[in-house]
Design a protein around this motif. Structure first.
Motif, PDB file in Angstrom:
ATOM      1  N   ASN A  64       7.455   6.915   0.696  1.00 33.40           N
ATOM      2  CA  ASN A  64       7.989   7.938  -0.206  1.00 33.40           C
ATOM      3  C   ASN A  64       9.486   7.705  -0.254  1.00 33.40           C
ATOM      4  OD1 ASN A  64       5.584   9.387  -0.880  1.00 33.40           O
ATOM      5  ND2 ASN A  64       5.524  10.050   1.257  1.00 33.40           N
ATOM      6  N   LEU A  65       9.928   7.085  -1.325  1.00 31.44           N
ATOM      7  CA  LEU A  65      11.289   6.549  -1.369  1.00 31.44           C
ATOM      8  C   LEU A  65      11.961   6.849  -2.699  1.00 31.44           C
ATOM      9  CD1 LEU A  65      10.517   2.945  -0.035  1.00 31.44           C
ATOM     10  CD2 LEU A  65      11.716   4.760   1.223  1.00 31.44           C
ATOM     11  N   THR A  66      13.271   6.930  -2.625  1.00 32.45           N
ATOM     12  CA  THR A  66      14.077   7.088  -3.837  1.00 32.45           C
ATOM     13  C   THR A  66      15.165   6.032  -3.819  1.00 32.45           C
ATOM     14  OG1 THR A  66      13.671   9.441  -3.993  1.00 32.45           O
ATOM     15  CG2 THR A  66      15.679   8.649  -5.020  1.00 32.45           C
ATOM     16  N   ILE A  67      15.347   5.385  -4.943  1.00 31.11           N
ATOM     17  CA  ILE A  67      16.424   4.401  -5.050  1.00 31.11           C
ATOM     18  C   ILE A  67      17.408   4.928  -6.090  1.00 31.11           C
ATOM     19  CG2 ILE A  67      17.020   2.014  -5.575  1.00 31.11           C
ATOM     20  CD1 ILE A  67      14.140   1.244  -4.864  1.00 31.11           C
ATOM     21  N   GLY A 114       0.851  -1.188   0.000  1.00 28.99           N
ATOM     22  CA  GLY A 114       0.000   0.000   0.000  1.00 28.99           C
ATOM     23  C   GLY A 114       0.878   1.226   0.000  1.00 28.99           C
ATOM     24  N   SER A 115       0.585   2.171   0.884  1.00 28.45           N
ATOM     25  CA  SER A 115       1.371   3.404   0.897  1.00 28.45           C
ATOM     26  C   SER A 115       2.420   3.401   1.997  1.00 28.45           C
ATOM     27  CB  SER A 115       0.428   4.598   1.068  1.00 28.45           C
ATOM     28  OG  SER A 115      -0.253   4.475   2.297  1.00 28.45           O
ATOM     29  N   SER A 116       2.673   2.216   2.583  1.00 30.61           N
ATOM     30  CA  SER A 116       3.575   2.195   3.737  1.00 30.61           C
ATOM     31  C   SER A 116       4.724   1.210   3.589  1.00 30.61           C
ATOM     32  CB  SER A 116       2.795   1.811   5.005  1.00 30.61           C
ATOM     33  OG  SER A 116       1.788   2.755   5.256  1.00 30.61           O
ATOM     34  N   ILE A 117       5.760   1.482   4.360  1.00 26.45           N
ATOM     35  CA  ILE A 117       6.843   0.526   4.519  1.00 26.45           C
ATOM     36  C   ILE A 117       6.392  -0.431   5.619  1.00 26.45           C
ATOM     37  CG2 ILE A 117       9.245   0.217   5.208  1.00 26.45           C
ATOM     38  CD1 ILE A 117       9.719   3.141   4.245  1.00 26.45           C
ATOM     39  N   PRO A 124      14.916   8.051   1.833  1.00 25.79           N
ATOM     40  CA  PRO A 124      13.633   8.749   1.795  1.00 25.79           C
ATOM     41  C   PRO A 124      13.560   9.643   0.568  1.00 25.79           C
ATOM     42  CG  PRO A 124      15.039   9.606   3.568  1.00 25.79           C
ATOM     43  CD  PRO A 124      15.699   8.376   3.037  1.00 25.79           C
ATOM     44  N   GLY A 125      12.369   9.770   0.008  1.00 24.89           N
ATOM     45  CA  GLY A 125      12.202  10.615  -1.170  1.00 24.89           C
ATOM     46  C   GLY A 125      12.671  12.029  -0.891  1.00 24.89           C
ATOM     47  N   LEU A 126      13.224  12.664  -1.917  1.00 25.93           N
ATOM     48  CA  LEU A 126      13.779  14.011  -1.731  1.00 25.93           C
ATOM     49  C   LEU A 126      12.656  15.046  -1.663  1.00 25.93           C
ATOM     50  CD1 LEU A 126      16.744  13.863  -4.285  1.00 25.93           C
ATOM     51  CD2 LEU A 126      16.663  13.050  -1.911  1.00 25.93           C
ATOM     52  N   VAL A 127      12.976  16.143  -0.984  1.00 26.98           N
ATOM     53  CA  VAL A 127      12.028  17.245  -0.823  1.00 26.98           C
ATOM     54  C   VAL A 127      12.731  18.527  -1.274  1.00 26.98           C
ATOM     55  CG1 VAL A 127      10.664  18.587   0.828  1.00 26.98           C
ATOM     56  CG2 VAL A 127      10.880  16.093   1.104  1.00 26.98           C
ATOM     57  N   LEU A 133       6.085   7.199  -4.752  1.00 27.04           N
ATOM     58  CA  LEU A 133       5.268   8.225  -4.113  1.00 27.04           C
ATOM     59  C   LEU A 133       4.077   7.524  -3.475  1.00 27.04           C
ATOM     60  CD1 LEU A 133       4.576  11.249  -3.630  1.00 27.04           C
ATOM     61  CD2 LEU A 133       3.327  11.189  -5.792  1.00 27.04           C
ATOM     62  N   GLU A 134       4.019   7.563  -2.151  1.00 30.59           N
ATOM     63  CA  GLU A 134       2.928   6.920  -1.419  1.00 30.59           C
ATOM     64  C   GLU A 134       2.734   5.473  -1.880  1.00 30.59           C
ATOM     65  OE1 GLU A 134       0.853   8.420   1.130  1.00 30.59           O
ATOM     66  OE2 GLU A 134       2.546   9.799   1.139  1.00 30.59           O
TER      67      GLU A 134
END
Lengths: 433, 309
Positions: free
Chosen positions: A380-383, A25-28, A53-56, A420-421
């Motif tokens: 919300n993650l970046t690889i 879903g939207s979670s780790i 974590p995804g960048l902001v 994203l989510e």
């Protein structure tokens, strides 16, 4: 939908470590080794890559509404996702200015379903004209946390004092969440007519310059006013060595000051303007080697809280005017992470603080962004593959504009996946839609 | 040499080459019919994005004496005022078929930008505060014509250095050739980090005059007072103007030069304008000769350069 991200290193609460990640879903839902993996989970091979974590980005110009030829929220969000971003704070210098609840609602509606969370900021003064306050209370009530006249500093010190005082009263509306005033520090009486940094190069090139003091005088003023009012001030795109020093002193004093540096200000100097190519024109201007060194030190020691892009798309033909007539600004979203990894000699944990954790905290979106990769957090993650090299090319970018100052430069660090989510927005380096 | 954008691009050798060619064209200009067919069939576009009667006339005279065709373009009567980009304007003119573009622009760097977009040769006729290489070449020619050697020659440039393309190009040219250049101006009319230009600096013209071989005066603009850079033209004249008293401090052999047009009573007193050491009209005459040399060298070698590319 579940994703099993395996083989990579995560940036978790204890720093970088080898771990697999299960997203549902939207979670780790799980982080570790030898995780039980549901059969239905899609496998993502992250071997040799870093799961962060995804960048902001605290500072991007998405040009919509008003200048959709240069960029739209959709294309800006796609570029952001490709750059590893899961949230971007949209600057309010749109047309019309984002200075009222209706425009904020428009921006949010347009941003619905794009590849990145778009968080509108709003102007501090109506039309960014530096005379009247925007309905900051109403805007705060609908969730706006960052107010800025970006592109223009508030010139009038009495007005700035008033904005600061008013902002400190808004925490009653936000339930205690901080309201941040993001200042574009530029005393226009000193900078107007200038098109690049005032220094050796402007003298040689016969170009009117903007002195460093145009930035630092406004910083000094705002720090004095913040000391009196208790307002939270965020200094945008700090570009000078003196500015870094001023912020260091203000933080040592315990004031609620935060600051960002843009990718271009710590990777480029005014020497590049010798080509007279307006792609290098930006406000504040690119400065000297000494300024670049001071910014890098500030990024390393925590004086500067975060890296921002100041992503500023401009249609190609507008950069085919003479340098002094061309608009200022350059692209940033798709290249910022690679430049930080290539140019800054910092551990990955610090890069994550600068590009995710701190900006999420400052923007007040750290309930969902900027958190370590751990069970229970939003996905919300970046690889990123930290060793993959690629060559920057404006025409290949998702942006509607091509004005990257890094054209042809080979950089290291390629975003392979962005979540994203819990949904893939980037897959094997390509936007999913 | 495909383009002539700055003196630095030319280097000392390039300056000497142009001086040598100019000597031949000086002879042409002495003939009863001062015209040669050297550039017959070549088309030169004269693109002036900023008004300049003198430089434009000088270039056009030079082009006509070489039998080139000259196409005129002026910004006031063009689409530049309709928001067309510089690149579009240049590509439109080039599409008409031109071999060289002479550019005057109020924006520093415009000729550099144009040279990236154009196949034609680009000759800088003055850009912003940046460069005016043909002015410097005609100034070098004028000094050289007097039999002076540049090695150790003491040249003082007086006036608004900050906003002067003539000053920047002349500092480059004179120092490349071995002269000692002193800039004389109040601090407000010197650019920041002026020392990077490679010249000495003085704020006192009276101490400089006795040790000066060439006194080069710059035009003072009215708008500098509005910007609070000088209190008044009167004060400027009293502090930096070439008055009869100051002219007496200059050696008999000294030269007095000015790029024109002169402000009588401001940078130079009316009585001094007719001093025998003044070379202003020689500068104008030499402007045509030197620009003939530049056009000839650029257009006779440009084709060869391009085929190499």
């Amino acid at each position: 939908m579940s994703f099993f991200i395996h083989g990579g290193s995560i940036v978790g609460p204890k720093g970088v470590e080898r771990a697999d990640v299960l997203v549902t879903g939207s979670s780790i839902v799980a982080v570790g080794l030898d995780l039980p993996v549901p059969n239905s989970a899609r496998h993502i091979d992250a071997s040799g890559q870093i799961v962060m974590p995804g960048l902001v980005d605290l500072h991007a110009h998405l040009r919509e509404p008003g200048n959709e030829e240069a960029e739209t929220i959709e294309t800006g969000a796609r570029g952001a996702a490709l750059g590893g971003y899961t949230a971007v704070i949209a600057m309010p210098n749109t047309d019309p200015t984002t200075d009222s609840p209706s425009i904020v609602r428009d921006v949010l509606a347009i941003a619905e379903g794009t590849l990145c969370e778009i968080v509108p900021s709003a102007a501090m003064t109506v039309g960014r004209e530096g005379t009247l306050l925007t309905p900051m209370g109403e805007l705060a009530a609908m969730g706006v946390r960052i107010f800025t006249d970006d592109g223009r500093g508030v010139q009038d010190p009495a007005l700035m004092r008033s904005i600061m005082e008013y902002a400190t009263g808004l925490e009653a509306i936000t339930g205690g969440a901080p309201v941040v005033l993001a200042q574009h520090c530029e005393v226009e009486a000193l900078s107007s007519g200038g098109h690049m940094h005032e220094g050796e190069w402007s003298t040689r090139l016969g170009m009117a310059g903007q002195p460093a003091e145009a930035e630092t005088l406004m910083m000094i003023r705002d720090i004095a006013l913040a000391r009196r009012t208790g307002a939270r001030i965020h200094f945008q795109h700090v570009s000078t060595a003196e500015g870094v020093e001023i912020i260091r002193a203000a933080k040592a004093e315990g004031l609620a000051i935060t600051a960002e540096a843009t990718t271009h200000h710590f990777t480029l100097t005014d020497a590049v303007c010798s080509s007279y190519n307006p792609v290098f024109k930006v406000h504040p201007p690119l400065r000297t080697d000494a300024d670049v060194a001071a910014l890098r030190l500030g990024l390393a020691d925590g004086t500067i809280d975060c890296i921002a892009t100041d992503h500023a798309p401009h249609e190609p033909h507008t950069k085919e005017f003479p340098f002094d007539q061309a608009p200022a600004g350059m692209l940033g979203l798709e290249s910022a992470l690679a430049l930080a990894l290539t140019e800054l000699d910092l551990p990955i944990e610090r890069i994550v603080e600068l590009m995710s954790t701190r900006p999420a905290e400052i923007a007040g979106i750290n309930d969902r962004h900027g958190n370590p990769v751990e069970t229970g957090q939003r996905a919300n993650l970046t690889i990123v593959d930290p060793n993959a090299e690629w060559t920057v090319a404006g025409a290949a970018m998702a942006s509607r504009s091509h004005n990257t100052p890094y054209e042809g430069r080979t950089v290291r660090g390629k975003v392979q996946y962005t979540f994203l989510e819990g949904e893939l927005t980037v897959e094997q380096g390509k936007a999913t839609r | 040499m495909k383009d002539l954008l700055t003196i630095a691009d030319l280097g000392a050798d390039g300056i000497h080459e142009i001086m040598h060619a100019a000597d031949s064209f000086a002879e042409v200009c002495q003939r009863p019919i001062p015209k040669v067919p050297a550039l017959r069939g070549k088309t030169i576009a004269s693109m002036f994005f900023e008004d300049s009667t003198r430089t434009r006339t000088s270039f056009e005279t030079a082009a006509k004496r070489l039998s080139a065709d000259v196409m005129n373009f002026s910004a006031s009567s063009s689409s530049v005022n309709k928001g067309e980009s510089l690149r579009d304007t240049v590509e439109t003119i080039e599409a008409m078929g031109v071999d060289a573009i002479i550019v005057r622009h109020r924006s520093s760097g415009a000729p550099q930008q144009i040279s990236r977009w154009a196949n034609a040769s680009v000759i800088n006729a003055g850009d912003g505060w940046h460069a005016h290489p043909t002015q410097s070449l005609l100034d070098v020619y004028t000094i050289r014509e007097e039999g002076r050697s540049f090695e150790g020659l003491r040249i003082a440039i007086v006036g608004d250095i900050s906003h002067s393309r003539v000053a920047r190009s002349n500092i480059e040219a004179f120092t490349l050739l071995g002269a000692e250049v002193t800039l004389v101006a109040p601090p407000t009319l010197l650019p920041p980090y002026v020392e990077t230009l490679g010249a000495k600096v003085s704020h006192d013209i009276d101490t400089v005059l006795a040790n000066t071989d060439v006194l080069y005066l710059l035009r003072m603009q009215n708008e500098r007072m509005d910007q609070a850079l000088v209190p008044s033209l009167g004060e400027y004249h009293r502090a930096f103007g070439l008055t009869p008293d100051r002219a007496r401090k200059l050696a008999d052999s000294a030269l007095i030069m000015h790029p024109g047009p002169m402000n009588r009573g401001i940078e130079i007193s009316p009585e001094v304008v007719d001093d025998p050491r003044v070379r202003v009209l020689n500068q104008v005459t030499n402007g045509v000769i030197v620009r003939m040399a530049v056009l000839y060298l650029v257009l006779s070698t440009a084709g060869a350069d391009r085929s190499d590319a």
